[in-house]
Write a protein that holds these residues in place. Structure first.
Motif, PDB file in Angstrom:
ATOM      1  N   UNK A  73      21.182  -7.166  84.468  1.00  0.00           N
ATOM      2  CA  UNK A  73      21.424  -7.246  86.324  1.00  0.00           C
ATOM      3  C   UNK A  73      22.674  -6.668  86.786  1.00  0.00           C
ATOM      4  N   UNK A  74      23.071  -5.928  87.668  1.00  0.00           N
ATOM      5  CA  UNK A  74      23.817  -5.752  88.045  1.00  0.00           C
ATOM      6  C   UNK A  74      25.317  -4.340  87.458  1.00  0.00           C
ATOM      7  N   UNK A  75      24.671  -4.299  85.993  1.00  0.00           N
ATOM      8  CA  UNK A  75      25.401  -3.504  85.835  1.00  0.00           C
ATOM      9  C   UNK A  75      25.125  -1.766  86.394  1.00  0.00           C
ATOM     10  N   UNK A  76      26.233  -1.026  86.428  1.00  0.00           N
ATOM     11  CA  UNK A  76      25.959  -0.047  87.218  1.00  0.00           C
ATOM     12  C   UNK A  76      26.368   0.628  85.728  1.00  0.00           C
ATOM     13  N   UNK A  77      24.574   1.972  86.730  1.00  0.00           N
ATOM     14  CA  UNK A  77      24.556   2.898  85.399  1.00  0.00           C
ATOM     15  C   UNK A  77      25.516   4.179  86.695  1.00  0.00           C
ATOM     16  N   UNK A  78      26.297   4.935  85.168  1.00  0.00           N
ATOM     17  CA  UNK A  78      27.197   6.416  86.062  1.00  0.00           C
ATOM     18  C   UNK A  78      26.850   7.129  85.669  1.00  0.00           C
TER      19      UNK A  78
ATOM     20  N   UNK B  73      12.398 -15.450  88.837  1.00  0.00           N
ATOM     21  CA  UNK B  73      12.649 -16.218  90.349  1.00  0.00           C
ATOM     22  C   UNK B  73      13.656 -15.269  90.697  1.00  0.00           C
ATOM     23  N   UNK B  74      14.825 -14.983  90.130  1.00  0.00           N
ATOM     24  CA  UNK B  74      16.256 -14.387  90.867  1.00  0.00           C
ATOM     25  C   UNK B  74      16.275 -13.819  92.740  1.00  0.00           C
ATOM     26  N   UNK B  75      15.072 -12.921  92.525  1.00  0.00           N
ATOM     27  CA  UNK B  75      14.914 -12.429  93.679  1.00  0.00           C
ATOM     28  C   UNK B  75      13.283 -12.917  94.287  1.00  0.00           C
ATOM     29  N   UNK B  76      14.308 -13.620  95.866  1.00  0.00           N
ATOM     30  CA  UNK B  76      13.578 -14.386  96.230  1.00  0.00           C
ATOM     31  C   UNK B  76      11.933 -13.892  97.189  1.00  0.00           C
ATOM     32  N   UNK B  77      11.966 -12.364  96.961  1.00  0.00           N
ATOM     33  CA  UNK B  77      10.637 -11.976  97.799  1.00  0.00           C
ATOM     34  C   UNK B  77       9.408 -12.008  96.427  1.00  0.00           C
ATOM     35  N   UNK B  78      10.121 -10.961  95.607  1.00  0.00           N
ATOM     36  CA  UNK B  78       9.703 -10.351  94.402  1.00  0.00           C
ATOM     37  C   UNK B  78       9.456 -11.267  93.181  1.00  0.00           C
ATOM     38  N   UNK B  79       8.917 -11.749  92.326  1.00  0.00           N
ATOM     39  CA  UNK B  79       8.719 -12.503  90.960  1.00  0.00           C
ATOM     40  C   UNK B  79       8.250 -11.909  89.766  1.00  0.00           C
ATOM     41  N   UNK B  80       8.577 -11.780  88.815  1.00  0.00           N
ATOM     42  CA  UNK B  80       8.362 -11.245  87.373  1.00  0.00           C
ATOM     43  C   UNK B  80       7.362 -12.111  86.731  1.00  0.00           C
ATOM     44  N   UNK B  81       6.256 -11.822  86.177  1.00  0.00           N
ATOM     45  CA  UNK B  81       5.546 -12.908  85.925  1.00  0.00           C
ATOM     46  C   UNK B  81       4.118 -12.229  84.942  1.00  0.00           C
TER      47      UNK B  81
ATOM     48  N   UNK C 225       5.010  -7.999  81.739  1.00  0.00           N
ATOM     49  CA  UNK C 225       5.611  -9.030  82.577  1.00  0.00           C
ATOM     50  C   UNK C 225       5.605  -7.809  83.947  1.00  0.00           C
ATOM     51  N   UNK C 226       5.439  -7.895  85.147  1.00  0.00           N
ATOM     52  CA  UNK C 226       5.655  -7.299  86.033  1.00  0.00           C
ATOM     53  C   UNK C 226       5.603  -8.426  87.471  1.00  0.00           C
ATOM     54  N   UNK C 227       5.531  -7.039  88.358  1.00  0.00           N
ATOM     55  CA  UNK C 227       5.988  -7.937  89.490  1.00  0.00           C
ATOM     56  C   UNK C 227       5.323  -8.064  91.006  1.00  0.00           C
ATOM     57  N   UNK C 228       5.872 -10.203  91.335  1.00  0.00           N
ATOM     58  CA  UNK C 228       4.087 -10.037  91.688  1.00  0.00           C
ATOM     59  C   UNK C 228       5.362 -10.701  93.146  1.00  0.00           C
ATOM     60  N   UNK C 229       4.573 -11.069  94.591  1.00  0.00           N
ATOM     61  CA  UNK C 229       5.293 -11.500  95.418  1.00  0.00           C
ATOM     62  C   UNK C 229       5.463 -13.251  95.680  1.00  0.00           C
TER      63      UNK C 229
END
Length: 528
Positions: free
Chosen positions: A193-198, A276-284, A297-301
């Motif tokens: 996460x936060x790696x920059x794709x050039x 749970x790094x994203x406060x709005x979208x978890x991975x489960x 795994x996928x995104x859930x609210x």
């Protein structure tokens, strides 16, 4: 043999080090015994040996260290500056040179050596500190951060296979926003996460997510990413299991950041939250009865996000109704009435519940949620008669006080208050002290009170036949099947349809027996 070499340097110290291994050379017959002195003299006067002696002496007297430790950062800044200049062949050649992997690796190695010898650099070149605490070397400011080296990361993918990551545009940079748990990228640990794709396969993205999507859609096989790493430390995820009390389909959610990466679920499903790094979208991801992961795994609210938007949705839908109620409430103070708390419970938003998987065990209490008093008594007695040593009957129904218009109808400030329920709970506790499973009936409003580690109830809801009318005194409660499933389903373990009493009793006893052989998902409050 001469004592001096050119430029007047003393040979005694310099050449002695070079000639110190001559005895070893002689032992392996590199120097013959017959011409020993002539060959040694020729070796000592050899220009190469003399140069080695000078170099050794210079290195011994003065340690060579890099004058700065941010050469890679400086190279990147130069590249950014060149990108903004008009097109020119010389500029392009310089940019190619500065971004070659071998050259950037060399600069990083030089910076690493400098950082390790930072104290010696400061002594050699001097240092001072600015007002922000950033070190300055040779008058040039440099923040003390780990230099970032451009990396080339290769992955194999199929044309239909998703990579398992989402990106976000920040300025002119395309950053990795999240990596889906269980994906090939997450397993290999090559991207973070936060790696920059050039670049992708040599194609510059320029911070455009659409370009990335286009390249990936038409690419299969080897995909090579040019990455500016973030050096984020990956911590092991906290194990969090939740029981879902809502239905969710990401394709119907217009607020989902990526519907293709979403995970659908239904009421009663057990999920493991892995991120749970994203406060709005978890991975489960889904798990089986023993807590073992199955599927991707996928995104859930997240819990807070879903609660907020459901509350806002309810407010919008009931705006007119709430205005009418507010006029009445201005002249009358309303307290919490335990006998009519369905009006309060329907505003209690249940999204997820944290649960734990524990080995098979027998529940302490069997709670029958049955509207008909006659049917409830018949099932209770049949279960007791099947094994009187295991089951005990509580003669009292756990129910709130009835409202009859008199002052004796107690209004409770909290449903959990035991000031009213003590007599009924005392009867149940006496049965539990005997080591038996307490069988009792209850009203929906009281399920929350019983769902504790003290009682650990197994709640059975028997749907009533709403086509048949029964006298009021026959009913334990007056809730419809739809109301109970909507507002109290989180407290119910199993639901049965109306059937003959003997058949229902056998089915309930069978389900109680299964609890002794299967792992169970229970609220964490029962365990911790």
């Amino acid at each position: 043999m001469t004592d001096k070499i050119e430029n007047g340097h003393d040979q005694t110290t310099d050449v002695r080090h070079v000639l110190s291994g001559i005895d070893e050379l002689k032992e392996v017959n590199i120097i013959s015994k017959e011409n020993k002195e002539k060959e040694i003299e020729a070796l000592a006067n050899n220009p190469v040996v003399q140069s080695l002696a000078k170099a050794h002496k210079a290195m011994a007297e003065k340690k060579i260290l890099p004058i700065r430790t941010d050469s890679l950062d400086l190279s990147q800044r130069i590249t950014e500056y060149v990108n903004e200049l008009p097109e020119d062949e010389l500029y392009e050649q310089l940019k190619i040179l500065l971004t070659k992997p071998h050259f950037t690796s060399l600069l990083k190695c030089q910076d690493d050596v400098g950082i390790k010898n930072k104290t010696n650099i400061e002594q050699l070149h001097g240092t001072n500190t600015d007002t922000n605490g950033n070190h300055k070397f040779d008058g040039l400011e440099r923040k003390t951060k780990i230099p970032r080296a451009i990396r080339m990361v290769g992955l194999y993918k199929k044309s239909w296979e998703p990579l398992g990551l989402t990106v976000a545009k920040e300025g002119n940079e395309l950053k990795i926003a999240r990596i889906l748990h269980g994906s090939e990228i997450e397993k290999k640990g090559l991207l973070h996460v936060d790696d920059i794709i050039m670049e992708v396969n040599g194609n510059s993205l320029g911070g455009d997510p659409k370009k990335l999507q286009e390249y990936l859609l038409k690419t299969s096989g080897l995909v090579v990413f040019k990455i500016l790493p973030s050096y984020e430390e990956n911590l092991p995820p906290k194990l969090l299991y939740i029981k879902c009390h809502i239905n969710y389909d990401p394709k119907e959610d217009d607020q989902s950041p990526c519907a293709e990466a979403g995970l659908s679920f239904k009421k009663g499903d057990i999920l493991q939250v892995v991120d749970q790094k994203d406060s709005d979208w978890w991975q489960a991801q889904r798990v089986n009865n023993k807590g073992e992961a199955r599927g991707r795994a996928g995104l859930i609210p997240s819990l807070s996000f879903e609660e907020k938007r459901r509350a806002l949705k309810e407010i919008k839908m009931n705006t007119l109704t709430e205005k009418k109620k507010s006029r009445k409430l201005k002249s009358k103070r309303t307290m919490y009435n335990a006998s009519q708390n369905a009006a309060f419970d329907k505003h209690d938003i249940a999204v997820y519940e944290e649960v734990a998987c524990i080995p098979p065990f027998s529940r302490k209490m069997l709670v029958l949620l049955i509207q008909s008093r006659t049917v409830a008594d018949g099932i209770t007695q049949t279960i007791i008669d099947s094994n009187p040593e295991v089951y005990g009957k509580s003669e009292k129904t756990i129910e709130p006080p009835t409202t009859n218009g008199s002052s004796s109808s107690t209004t409770l400030h909290s449903e959990q208050s035991e000031s009213f329920y003590n007599p009924q709970l005392t009867a149940a506790r006496e049965i539990l002290k005997e080591g038996k499973t307490c069988v009792m009936t209850a009203t929906p409003q009281c399920l929350k009170l019983l769902r504790t580690s003290e009682f650990m109830p197994f709640v059975v809801f028997l749907k009533s036949n709403e086509d048949l009318e029964s006298p009021p005194e026959e009913n334990i409660f007056n809730h419809s099947n739809e109301d109970i499933e909507r507002h109290y389903s989180r407290y119910i373990d199993t639901t049965l349809d109306m059937a003959p009493t003997n058949q229902l009793s056998e089915e309930i006893i069978e389900k109680l027996g299964q609890l002794k052989t299967k792992h169970q998902w229970v609220p964490t409050s029962w365990v911790y």
